[in-house]
Motif scaffolding. Sequence first.
Motif, PDB file in Angstrom:
ATOM      1  N   THR A 131      40.136  49.013 -20.169  1.00 44.20           N
ATOM      2  CA  THR A 131      41.489  48.614 -20.524  1.00 44.20           C
ATOM      3  C   THR A 131      41.841  47.327 -19.809  1.00 44.20           C
ATOM      4  OG1 THR A 131      42.455  49.901 -18.743  1.00 44.20           O
ATOM      5  CG2 THR A 131      42.231  50.989 -20.881  1.00 44.20           C
ATOM      6  N   GLU A 132      42.620  46.512 -20.472  1.00 46.15           N
ATOM      7  CA  GLU A 132      43.037  45.247 -19.883  1.00 46.15           C
ATOM      8  C   GLU A 132      44.384  45.433 -19.210  1.00 46.15           C
ATOM      9  OE1 GLU A 132      42.481  41.717 -21.859  1.00 46.15           O
ATOM     10  OE2 GLU A 132      40.723  42.374 -22.966  1.00 46.15           O
ATOM     11  N   PRO A 133      44.634  44.686 -18.124  1.00 45.48           N
ATOM     12  CA  PRO A 133      45.925  44.815 -17.453  1.00 45.48           C
ATOM     13  C   PRO A 133      47.058  44.371 -18.368  1.00 45.48           C
ATOM     14  CG  PRO A 133      44.624  43.055 -16.464  1.00 45.48           C
ATOM     15  CD  PRO A 133      43.779  43.717 -17.500  1.00 45.48           C
ATOM     16  N   VAL A 134      48.184  45.006 -18.218  1.00 46.33           N
ATOM     17  CA  VAL A 134      49.362  44.651 -18.977  1.00 46.33           C
ATOM     18  C   VAL A 134      49.855  43.293 -18.484  1.00 46.33           C
ATOM     19  CG1 VAL A 134      51.744  45.313 -19.497  1.00 46.33           C
ATOM     20  CG2 VAL A 134      49.965  47.069 -19.294  1.00 46.33           C
ATOM     21  N   MET A 135      50.193  42.419 -19.431  1.00 52.06           N
ATOM     22  CA  MET A 135      50.668  41.085 -19.067  1.00 52.06           C
ATOM     23  C   MET A 135      51.907  41.193 -18.177  1.00 52.06           C
ATOM     24  SD  MET A 135      49.902  38.047 -19.366  1.00 52.06           S
ATOM     25  CE  MET A 135      49.557  36.897 -20.628  1.00 52.06           C
ATOM     26  N   GLY A 136      51.934  40.472 -17.094  1.00 48.63           N
ATOM     27  CA  GLY A 136      53.084  40.486 -16.203  1.00 48.63           C
ATOM     28  C   GLY A 136      53.006  41.528 -15.109  1.00 48.63           C
ATOM     29  N   GLU A 137      52.051  42.449 -15.206  1.00 52.74           N
ATOM     30  CA  GLU A 137      51.949  43.511 -14.206  1.00 52.74           C
ATOM     31  C   GLU A 137      51.663  42.951 -12.817  1.00 52.74           C
ATOM     32  OE1 GLU A 137      48.991  47.161 -13.799  1.00 52.74           O
ATOM     33  OE2 GLU A 137      50.254  47.281 -15.587  1.00 52.74           O
ATOM     34  N   GLY A 138      50.817  41.934 -12.735  1.00 50.24           N
ATOM     35  CA  GLY A 138      50.515  41.308 -11.454  1.00 50.24           C
ATOM     36  C   GLY A 138      51.732  40.629 -10.852  1.00 50.24           C
ATOM     37  N   ARG A 139      52.513  39.978 -11.703  1.00 49.83           N
ATOM     38  CA  ARG A 139      53.745  39.339 -11.244  1.00 49.83           C
ATOM     39  C   ARG A 139      54.748  40.367 -10.746  1.00 49.83           C
ATOM     40  NH1 ARG A 139      55.102  35.308 -15.939  1.00 49.83           N
ATOM     41  NH2 ARG A 139      54.121  37.058 -16.873  1.00 49.83           N
ATOM     42  N   ARG A 140      54.850  41.467 -11.441  1.00 55.19           N
ATOM     43  CA  ARG A 140      55.782  42.532 -11.050  1.00 55.19           C
ATOM     44  C   ARG A 140      55.397  43.106  -9.696  1.00 55.19           C
ATOM     45  NH1 ARG A 140      55.933  46.652 -15.590  1.00 55.19           N
ATOM     46  NH2 ARG A 140      54.970  44.786 -16.280  1.00 55.19           N
ATOM     47  N   GLU A 141      54.113  43.372  -9.498  1.00 56.80           N
ATOM     48  CA  GLU A 141      53.643  43.890  -8.205  1.00 56.80           C
ATOM     49  C   GLU A 141      53.884  42.873  -7.096  1.00 56.80           C
ATOM     50  OE1 GLU A 141      52.704  46.931  -7.201  1.00 56.80           O
ATOM     51  OE2 GLU A 141      53.357  47.465  -9.217  1.00 56.80           O
ATOM     52  N   ARG A 142      53.651  41.609  -7.398  1.00 55.95           N
ATOM     53  CA  ARG A 142      53.881  40.557  -6.397  1.00 55.95           C
ATOM     54  C   ARG A 142      55.369  40.476  -6.037  1.00 55.95           C
ATOM     55  NH1 ARG A 142      51.959  38.863  -2.161  1.00 55.95           N
ATOM     56  NH2 ARG A 142      53.218  37.153  -1.481  1.00 55.95           N
ATOM     57  N   HIS A 143      56.230  40.594  -7.056  1.00 54.91           N
ATOM     58  CA  HIS A 143      57.674  40.571  -6.809  1.00 54.91           C
ATOM     59  C   HIS A 143      58.088  41.760  -5.936  1.00 54.91           C
ATOM     60  CE1 HIS A 143      61.934  39.942  -7.409  1.00 54.91           C
ATOM     61  NE2 HIS A 143      62.046  41.200  -7.791  1.00 54.91           N
ATOM     62  N   LYS A 144      57.525  42.925  -6.223  1.00 60.23           N
ATOM     63  CA  LYS A 144      57.839  44.110  -5.410  1.00 60.23           C
ATOM     64  C   LYS A 144      57.407  43.899  -3.964  1.00 60.23           C
ATOM     65  CE  LYS A 144      57.371  48.240  -7.833  1.00 60.23           C
ATOM     66  NZ  LYS A 144      56.495  49.213  -8.523  1.00 60.23           N
ATOM     67  N   GLN A 145      56.210  43.357  -3.787  1.00 59.31           N
ATOM     68  CA  GLN A 145      55.712  43.098  -2.439  1.00 59.31           C
ATOM     69  C   GLN A 145      56.584  42.063  -1.730  1.00 59.31           C
ATOM     70  OE1 GLN A 145      53.567  44.756  -0.700  1.00 59.31           O
ATOM     71  NE2 GLN A 145      53.643  43.410   1.061  1.00 59.31           N
ATOM     72  N   ASP A 146      56.963  41.006  -2.439  1.00 59.00           N
ATOM     73  CA  ASP A 146      57.822  39.977  -1.848  1.00 59.00           C
ATOM     74  C   ASP A 146      59.179  40.551  -1.442  1.00 59.00           C
ATOM     75  OD1 ASP A 146      55.807  38.115  -2.224  1.00 59.00           O
ATOM     76  OD2 ASP A 146      56.755  37.167  -3.973  1.00 59.00           O
ATOM     77  N   THR A 147      59.725  41.422  -2.288  1.00 60.98           N
ATOM     78  CA  THR A 147      61.017  42.046  -1.973  1.00 60.98           C
ATOM     79  C   THR A 147      60.891  42.930  -0.748  1.00 60.98           C
ATOM     80  OG1 THR A 147      61.686  41.980  -4.292  1.00 60.98           O
ATOM     81  CG2 THR A 147      62.861  43.540  -2.866  1.00 60.98           C
ATOM     82  N   ARG A 148      59.821  43.693  -0.674  1.00 61.74           N
ATOM     83  CA  ARG A 148      59.597  44.568   0.482  1.00 61.74           C
ATOM     84  C   ARG A 148      59.511  43.752   1.767  1.00 61.74           C
ATOM     85  NH1 ARG A 148      57.972  49.715   0.893  1.00 61.74           N
ATOM     86  NH2 ARG A 148      57.112  50.358   2.869  1.00 61.74           N
ATOM     87  N   VAL A 149      58.743  42.679   1.744  1.00 61.43           N
ATOM     88  CA  VAL A 149      58.590  41.825   2.928  1.00 61.43           C
ATOM     89  C   VAL A 149      59.917  41.169   3.283  1.00 61.43           C
ATOM     90  CG1 VAL A 149      57.478  39.722   3.797  1.00 61.43           C
ATOM     91  CG2 VAL A 149      56.111  41.474   2.655  1.00 61.43           C
ATOM     92  N   ALA A 150      60.666  40.727   2.282  1.00 59.69           N
ATOM     93  CA  ALA A 150      61.975  40.112   2.548  1.00 59.69           C
ATOM     94  C   ALA A 150      62.903  41.118   3.223  1.00 59.69           C
ATOM     95  CB  ALA A 150      62.594  39.596   1.250  1.00 59.69           C
ATOM     96  N   LEU A 151      62.879  42.362   2.781  1.00 62.13           N
ATOM     97  CA  LEU A 151      63.705  43.398   3.407  1.00 62.13           C
ATOM     98  C   LEU A 151      63.241  43.682   4.835  1.00 62.13           C
ATOM     99  CD1 LEU A 151      64.111  45.783   0.346  1.00 62.13           C
ATOM    100  CD2 LEU A 151      65.988  44.684   1.619  1.00 62.13           C
ATOM    101  N   GLU A 152      61.935  43.773   5.031  1.00 56.67           N
ATOM    102  CA  GLU A 152      61.409  44.001   6.381  1.00 56.67           C
ATOM    103  C   GLU A 152      61.815  42.859   7.311  1.00 56.67           C
ATOM    104  OE1 GLU A 152      57.195  44.355   5.782  1.00 56.67           O
ATOM    105  OE2 GLU A 152      57.323  46.469   5.226  1.00 56.67           O
ATOM    106  N   ASP A 153      61.617  41.630   6.852  1.00 59.00           N
ATOM    107  CA  ASP A 153      61.949  40.474   7.681  1.00 59.00           C
ATOM    108  C   ASP A 153      63.435  40.427   8.006  1.00 59.00           C
ATOM    109  OD1 ASP A 153      59.305  39.699   7.722  1.00 59.00           O
ATOM    110  OD2 ASP A 153      59.550  38.072   6.269  1.00 59.00           O
ATOM    111  N   ALA A 154      64.271  40.665   6.996  1.00 57.86           N
ATOM    112  CA  ALA A 154      65.722  40.652   7.224  1.00 57.86           C
ATOM    113  C   ALA A 154      66.109  41.732   8.233  1.00 57.86           C
ATOM    114  CB  ALA A 154      66.466  40.864   5.901  1.00 57.86           C
ATOM    115  N   ALA A 155      65.534  42.903   8.086  1.00 57.15           N
ATOM    116  CA  ALA A 155      65.848  43.996   9.010  1.00 57.15           C
ATOM    117  C   ALA A 155      65.381  43.675  10.422  1.00 57.15           C
ATOM    118  CB  ALA A 155      65.218  45.296   8.522  1.00 57.15           C
ATOM    119  N   LEU A 156      64.166  43.183  10.561  1.00 56.14           N
ATOM    120  CA  LEU A 156      63.646  42.857  11.891  1.00 56.14           C
ATOM    121  C   LEU A 156      64.504  41.794  12.572  1.00 56.14           C
ATOM    122  CD1 LEU A 156      59.816  42.845  11.128  1.00 56.14           C
ATOM    123  CD2 LEU A 156      61.063  44.515  12.525  1.00 56.14           C
TER     124      LEU A 156
END
Length: 186
Positions: free
Chosen positions: A2-27
């Motif tokens: 199966t081929e990856p769904v278009m945009g799935e990599g971007r969505r995962e990257r956005h989730k990771q970026d949001t998580r890091v932004a929250l961690e950094d803001a909290a720290l």
Amino acid sequence: MTEPVMGEGRRERHKQDTRVALEDAALRRFALDGYDETSVDSIAADAGVSARTFFRYFATKDEVLDMGREERQADLRAVVAAAEGSGLAVVRAAVTELAAGFAEDRERMMLRQRAAASSPLLRGRLFDTLASWERTLALALHQRGEPHAETLAVVGIAVFRFAANAWLRDGGDISVEVGRAFDALV
């Protein structure tokens, strides 16, 4: 295949970026204002998201201290499983690899230390985190059939902790600090 769904990599990257932004803001907030005085609303606002978004990533505000612990512990288990040799040599290889994974996170780790100094709850959380690293390393060593797995794990994490503190205090290369600390054991 199966081929990856278009945009799935971007969505995962956005989730990771949001998580890091929250961690950094909290720290940053914890280090500046103290853990108890920091609200989830202020962390979320600093990260540019809503409090509701914060709770999609973290159940409680102290969870931001984990800094990818599950993924890093999976990497540690893999290094132990693949390492050559036995005993302390395996632990040294695993802890050196673990330390290298933190090399880019010096500022975040410094903020984490300052945040922990602001709260007994966070100091307890860090103690629990270190204990989970010891358990993870001990289990990985035990699965290899290493005798004294628990002792080796405690020594390995103690070396990591010592080396990380020296690195945070003095700068330089955390992996070099780990090597120096292991050299002191023999």
